[in-house]
Design a protein around this motif. Structure first.
Motif, PDB file in Angstrom:
ATOM      1  N   VAL A  84      42.856  29.001  41.680  1.00 57.25           N
ATOM      2  CA  VAL A  84      43.096  28.483  40.333  1.00 57.25           C
ATOM      3  C   VAL A  84      44.603  28.352  40.172  1.00 57.25           C
ATOM      4  O   VAL A  84      45.332  29.339  40.285  1.00 57.25           O
ATOM      5  N   SER A 135      48.062  27.236  38.069  1.00 60.59           N
ATOM      6  CA  SER A 135      48.666  27.056  36.756  1.00 60.59           C
ATOM      7  C   SER A 135      49.966  26.265  36.884  1.00 60.59           C
ATOM      8  O   SER A 135      50.899  26.687  37.589  1.00 60.59           O
ATOM      9  N   GLN A 167      42.688  23.010  38.798  1.00 56.94           N
ATOM     10  CA  GLN A 167      43.956  22.829  38.100  1.00 56.94           C
ATOM     11  C   GLN A 167      43.721  22.523  36.623  1.00 56.94           C
ATOM     12  O   GLN A 167      43.492  21.370  36.251  1.00 56.94           O
ATOM     13  N   HIS A 202      47.221  22.902  30.654  1.00 61.08           N
ATOM     14  CA  HIS A 202      47.531  23.810  29.549  1.00 61.08           C
ATOM     15  C   HIS A 202      47.996  23.039  28.314  1.00 61.08           C
ATOM     16  O   HIS A 202      48.359  21.859  28.382  1.00 61.08           O
ATOM     17  N   ARG A 206      47.501  29.983  27.781  1.00 64.43           N
ATOM     18  CA  ARG A 206      47.574  29.685  29.208  1.00 64.43           C
ATOM     19  C   ARG A 206      46.772  30.710  30.017  1.00 64.43           C
ATOM     20  O   ARG A 206      46.002  30.348  30.915  1.00 64.43           O
ATOM     21  N   ASP A 248      43.216  30.177  29.547  1.00 63.92           N
ATOM     22  CA  ASP A 248      42.753  28.999  30.298  1.00 63.92           C
ATOM     23  C   ASP A 248      42.298  29.403  31.698  1.00 63.92           C
ATOM     24  O   ASP A 248      41.243  28.951  32.185  1.00 63.92           O
ATOM     25  N   LEU A 249      43.104  30.217  32.372  1.00 64.20           N
ATOM     26  CA  LEU A 249      42.747  30.630  33.737  1.00 64.20           C
ATOM     27  C   LEU A 249      41.460  31.449  33.733  1.00 64.20           C
ATOM     28  O   LEU A 249      40.598  31.267  34.600  1.00 64.20           O
ATOM     29  N   VAL A 268      44.808  33.170  42.564  1.00 62.58           N
ATOM     30  CA  VAL A 268      45.514  32.379  41.565  1.00 62.58           C
ATOM     31  C   VAL A 268      46.877  32.002  42.124  1.00 62.58           C
ATOM     32  O   VAL A 268      47.423  32.685  42.996  1.00 62.58           O
ATOM     33  N   GLY A 280      50.697  29.635  40.863  1.00 61.20           N
ATOM     34  CA  GLY A 280      51.365  28.933  39.785  1.00 61.20           C
ATOM     35  C   GLY A 280      52.829  28.736  40.092  1.00 61.20           C
ATOM     36  O   GLY A 280      53.407  29.411  40.948  1.00 61.20           O
ATOM     37  N   THR A 318      52.117  32.848  34.158  1.00 62.93           N
ATOM     38  CA  THR A 318      50.734  32.877  33.697  1.00 62.93           C
ATOM     39  C   THR A 318      49.834  33.519  34.747  1.00 62.93           C
ATOM     40  O   THR A 318      49.039  34.422  34.447  1.00 62.93           O
ATOM     41  N   ALA A 319      49.962  33.076  35.989  1.00 60.16           N
ATOM     42  CA  ALA A 319      49.129  33.617  37.068  1.00 60.16           C
ATOM     43  C   ALA A 319      49.417  35.094  37.314  1.00 60.16           C
ATOM     44  O   ALA A 319      48.498  35.868  37.631  1.00 60.16           O
TER      45      ALA A 319
END
Length: 313
Positions: free
Chosen positions: A53, A55, A81, A84, A106, A109-110, A138, A140, A147-148
């Motif tokens: 995943v 970010s 992907q 955001h 954010r 979202d993940l 994850v 990013g 975020t990750a």
């Protein structure tokens, strides 16, 4: 890394597979104000596929980072992907009431992507039943790396310097953090005022991660130099590795895309090194029996490449 070792790493990754990509795959998000749009990229064949995943950085979207997403998908990963709320494609006004909480949206979202794997799998023709939910990572870039990192155990400090909510996710087994910003003590006054969430604690970031930093990445958000981007490695518990790229600025040679305006240090060779090492790291972290990362890491630690050096702990 000597040329022979680079060639060996490429060979161990296998020949690139045919990739299928679908967008936008939409997950309902009534509490978000916008449904979550996602790009799904996957090898056209194969089963028990591991999941990444990803970010994106500030302003980007599911349409960016093709150098990474396409490479990972061609080498056996399903890449998800999400777009955001800060994406330029959504044109959220600065005075939108969601703006102060975008950093939380954010992260949500993940997690929404992870919660929605069944729907995502069913929405892409030919993908049903092919995901391995026990092997999730994850990744990013820039704000996306921050975020990750929260899913790996990083936490945001409150106004008293106390680590806030633990938002780590046990479903996530590894991470790749590209140009992840450092400690909040070193923010410029502007950043401290406008981005109060950029005050991380890495003390609980225990999930294995590869951190990638450029030694020419001078941020206008920090009073320090490029070493600011090495804080996630320095201040987090093992197991961690740090890839420092020589001459790299914030785009690390061009990972957001090919010939994009944000890339001021375009280097296909640097991007190729990131592709190979991130893929090898993730495969090793998700499949402990895989030896490609160990071989590449040992070679790079013992004989640094002209493009960068690797440290591990």
């Amino acid at each position: 890394m000597p040329q022979s070792n680079t060639a060996n790493a490429q060979k161990s990754a296998g020949a690139p597979a045919l990739v299928i990509s679908a967008k936008p795959v939409v997950l309902p998000a009534p509490d978000r104000g916008e449904d979550l749009q996602i790009r799904v990229s996957a090898p056209a064949t194969g089963s028990d596929l591991p999941v990444i995943v990803f970010s994106h950085g500030f302003g980007w979207s599911m349409n960016g980072y093709a150098p990474l997403a396409d490479f990972w998908a061609a080498h056996g990963f399903v890449v998800l992907q999400p777009t955001h709320l800060d994406s330029r494609t959504l044109a959220l006004p600065a005075d939108d009431p969601r703006t102060p909480r975008i950093w939380r949206f954010r992260i949500e979202d993940l997690k929404r992507v992870l919660d929605g794997l069944d729907l995502l799998e069913a929405s892409v023709p030919g993908l049903g039943g092919r995901l391995d939910r026990s092997r999730i990572a994850v990744a990013g870039h820039s704000w996306g790396a921050q975020t990750a990192s929260t899913l790996l155990g990083a936490r945001v400090l409150d106004s008293d310097g106390v680590p806030g909510e633990d938002m780590s996710d046990p479903r996530v087994k590894a991470g790749v953090l590209l140009a992840l910003t450092g400690l909040g003590d070193d923010l410029t006054p502007f950043a401290a005022e406008h981005f109060p969430f950029m005050k991380p604690s890495f003390g609980d970031m225990t999930t294995p991660a590869l951190i990638v930093a450029g030694d020419h990445d001078q941020s206008h958000l920090s009073t320090r130099g490029p070493d600011w981007f090495t804080d996630p490695y320095t201040y987090s518990p093992g197991s961690k590795s740090l890839l420092t790229l020589f001459g790299a600025e914030h785009s690390l040679g061009g990972i957001p895309g090919y010939e994009v305006a944000e890339t001021t240090d375009e280097s296909p060779a640097r991007v190729a090194l990131i592709q190979q090492l991130t893929s090898a790291f993730l495969r090793s972290a998700l499949y402990p029996e895989d030896t490609a990362w160990k071989a590449a890491a040992t070679a790079l630690e013992e004989d640094p490449d002209p493009l960068g050096r690797l440290q591990s702990k």
